[in-house]
Motif scaffolding. Structure first.
Motif, PDB file in Angstrom:
ATOM      1  N   GLU A 156       0.910  -1.217   0.068  1.00 20.93           N
ATOM      2  CA  GLU A 156       0.007  -0.064   0.012  1.00 20.93           C
ATOM      3  C   GLU A 156       0.697   1.348   0.034  1.00 20.93           C
ATOM      4  OE1 GLU A 156      -3.127   2.423   2.822  1.00 20.93           O
ATOM      5  OE2 GLU A 156      -2.477   0.268   3.285  1.00 20.93           O
ATOM      6  N   ILE A 157       0.728   2.021  -0.877  1.00 16.63           N
ATOM      7  CA  ILE A 157       1.306   3.480  -0.974  1.00 16.63           C
ATOM      8  C   ILE A 157       0.909   4.369   0.142  1.00 16.63           C
ATOM      9  CG2 ILE A 157       1.919   5.365  -2.421  1.00 16.63           C
ATOM     10  CD1 ILE A 157       1.726   3.537  -4.965  1.00 16.63           C
ATOM     11  N   VAL A 158       1.919   4.844   0.945  1.00 19.10           N
ATOM     12  CA  VAL A 158       1.595   5.683   1.997  1.00 19.10           C
ATOM     13  C   VAL A 158       2.174   7.117   2.106  1.00 19.10           C
ATOM     14  CG1 VAL A 158       1.175   3.844   3.707  1.00 19.10           C
ATOM     15  CG2 VAL A 158       3.457   4.683   3.456  1.00 19.10           C
ATOM     16  N   ASP A 159       3.304   7.256   1.218  1.00 21.04           N
ATOM     17  CA  ASP A 159       3.823   8.615   0.868  1.00 21.04           C
ATOM     18  C   ASP A 159       4.820   8.825  -0.061  1.00 21.04           C
ATOM     19  OD1 ASP A 159       4.150  11.200   1.571  1.00 21.04           O
ATOM     20  OD2 ASP A 159       4.727  10.843   3.426  1.00 21.04           O
ATOM     21  N   ILE A 160       5.250   9.864  -0.520  1.00 21.89           N
ATOM     22  CA  ILE A 160       6.279   9.829  -1.654  1.00 21.89           C
ATOM     23  C   ILE A 160       7.399   9.944  -0.851  1.00 21.89           C
ATOM     24  CG2 ILE A 160       6.413  12.370  -1.213  1.00 21.89           C
ATOM     25  CD1 ILE A 160       6.586  12.470  -4.418  1.00 21.89           C
ATOM     26  N   SER A 161       8.773   9.346  -1.216  1.00 21.09           N
ATOM     27  CA  SER A 161       9.895   9.400  -0.893  1.00 21.09           C
ATOM     28  C   SER A 161      10.466  10.828  -0.463  1.00 21.09           C
ATOM     29  CB  SER A 161      10.941   8.590  -1.810  1.00 21.09           C
ATOM     30  OG  SER A 161      12.062   8.621  -1.290  1.00 21.09           O
ATOM     31  N   ILE A 162      10.623  11.329   0.564  1.00 23.11           N
ATOM     32  CA  ILE A 162      11.192  12.679   0.961  1.00 23.11           C
ATOM     33  C   ILE A 162      12.730  12.574   0.571  1.00 23.11           C
ATOM     34  CG2 ILE A 162      11.653  14.194   2.639  1.00 23.11           C
ATOM     35  CD1 ILE A 162       9.056  13.261   3.933  1.00 23.11           C
ATOM     36  N   PRO A 163      13.695  11.628   0.723  1.00 21.58           N
ATOM     37  CA  PRO A 163      14.919  11.403   0.193  1.00 21.58           C
ATOM     38  C   PRO A 163      14.927  11.816  -1.370  1.00 21.58           C
ATOM     39  CG  PRO A 163      14.680   9.729   1.844  1.00 21.58           C
ATOM     40  CD  PRO A 163      13.182  10.320   1.540  1.00 21.58           C
ATOM     41  N   ALA A 164      14.120  10.882  -1.868  1.00 21.70           N
ATOM     42  CA  ALA A 164      14.118  11.212  -3.454  1.00 21.70           C
ATOM     43  C   ALA A 164      13.687  12.510  -3.786  1.00 21.70           C
ATOM     44  CB  ALA A 164      13.061  10.294  -4.314  1.00 21.70           C
ATOM     45  N   VAL A 165      12.824  13.466  -3.363  1.00 16.02           N
ATOM     46  CA  VAL A 165      12.333  14.426  -3.523  1.00 16.02           C
ATOM     47  C   VAL A 165      13.601  15.708  -3.142  1.00 16.02           C
ATOM     48  CG1 VAL A 165      10.714  16.423  -2.945  1.00 16.02           C
ATOM     49  CG2 VAL A 165      10.087  14.175  -3.202  1.00 16.02           C
ATOM     50  N   LYS A 166      14.179  15.170  -2.140  1.00 12.30           N
ATOM     51  CA  LYS A 166      15.100  15.985  -1.611  1.00 12.30           C
ATOM     52  C   LYS A 166      16.451  16.099  -2.529  1.00 12.30           C
ATOM     53  CE  LYS A 166      18.313  18.269   1.285  1.00 12.30           C
ATOM     54  NZ  LYS A 166      18.834  19.611   0.833  1.00 12.30           N
ATOM     55  N   ILE A 167      16.871  14.821  -3.106  1.00 12.84           N
ATOM     56  CA  ILE A 167      17.852  14.806  -4.037  1.00 12.84           C
ATOM     57  C   ILE A 167      17.641  15.463  -5.344  1.00 12.84           C
ATOM     58  CG2 ILE A 167      18.788  13.064  -5.849  1.00 12.84           C
ATOM     59  CD1 ILE A 167      18.736  10.959  -3.309  1.00 12.84           C
ATOM     60  N   VAL A 168      16.138  15.477  -5.921  1.00 14.60           N
ATOM     61  CA  VAL A 168      16.057  16.043  -7.085  1.00 14.60           C
ATOM     62  C   VAL A 168      16.053  17.629  -6.817  1.00 14.60           C
ATOM     63  CG1 VAL A 168      14.208  16.313  -8.931  1.00 14.60           C
ATOM     64  CG2 VAL A 168      14.942  14.096  -7.920  1.00 14.60           C
ATOM     65  N   MET A 169      15.365  17.964  -5.819  1.00 16.34           N
ATOM     66  CA  MET A 169      15.599  19.384  -5.447  1.00 16.34           C
ATOM     67  C   MET A 169      16.791  19.900  -5.481  1.00 16.34           C
ATOM     68  SD  MET A 169      12.426  20.244  -2.699  1.00 16.34           S
ATOM     69  CE  MET A 169      13.004  19.363  -1.431  1.00 16.34           C
ATOM     70  N   ASP A 170      17.607  19.081  -4.865  1.00 11.53           N
ATOM     71  CA  ASP A 170      19.341  19.611  -4.849  1.00 11.53           C
ATOM     72  C   ASP A 170      19.745  19.630  -6.293  1.00 11.53           C
ATOM     73  OD1 ASP A 170      19.302  19.886  -2.072  1.00 11.53           O
ATOM     74  OD2 ASP A 170      20.201  17.895  -1.799  1.00 11.53           O
ATOM     75  N   LEU A 171      19.439  18.548  -7.240  1.00 10.22           N
ATOM     76  CA  LEU A 171      20.031  18.570  -8.230  1.00 10.22           C
ATOM     77  C   LEU A 171      19.454  19.745  -9.238  1.00 10.22           C
ATOM     78  CD1 LEU A 171      19.610  14.762  -9.136  1.00 10.22           C
ATOM     79  CD2 LEU A 171      21.787  16.201  -9.085  1.00 10.22           C
ATOM     80  N   TYR A 172      18.289  20.243  -8.921  1.00 11.23           N
ATOM     81  CA  TYR A 172      17.764  21.490  -9.898  1.00 11.23           C
ATOM     82  C   TYR A 172      17.822  22.840  -9.118  1.00 11.23           C
ATOM     83  CZ  TYR A 172      15.944  18.215 -13.403  1.00 11.23           C
ATOM     84  OH  TYR A 172      15.791  17.302 -14.480  1.00 11.23           O
TER      85      TYR A 172
END
Length: 88
Positions: free
Chosen positions: A45-61
């Motif tokens: 069951e999906i419970v949330d988006i991966s905050i580490p993944a979001v953080k990495i992409v925010m850093d990259l961009y």
């Protein structure tokens, strides 16, 4: 989506493309890049988006206001997760 079809097609309505406010463009881009990076529980069951993944992409961009961007990404993620649960 319709332009990639063989043969290319025309969307059935004029509301298929949403014009974003400028202040939401960055969060929308981050969401689109990370929307399938999820945290699951129990039987998958999906419970949330991966905050580490979001953080990495925010850093990259180079997202400057990462707290606001993360809040917007999570808000849109949970909006669509809720709509998915309504359809079940």
């Amino acid at each position: 989506m319709y332009g990639r079809r063989t043969p290319p097609g025309t969307p059935p309505c004029g509301q298929c493309r949403v014009e974003l406010l400028e202040e939401n463009a960055e969060a929308a881009m981050i969401y689109m890049l990370t929307r399938r990076q999820v945290i699951t529980a129990g039987a998958g069951e999906i419970v949330d988006i991966s905050i580490p993944a979001v953080k990495i992409v925010m850093d990259l961009y180079g997202v400057r206001d990462q707290k606001t961007c993360l809040a917007r990404v999570r808000r849109v993620f949970h909006h669509f997760l809720g709509r998915k649960h309504e359809g079940q």
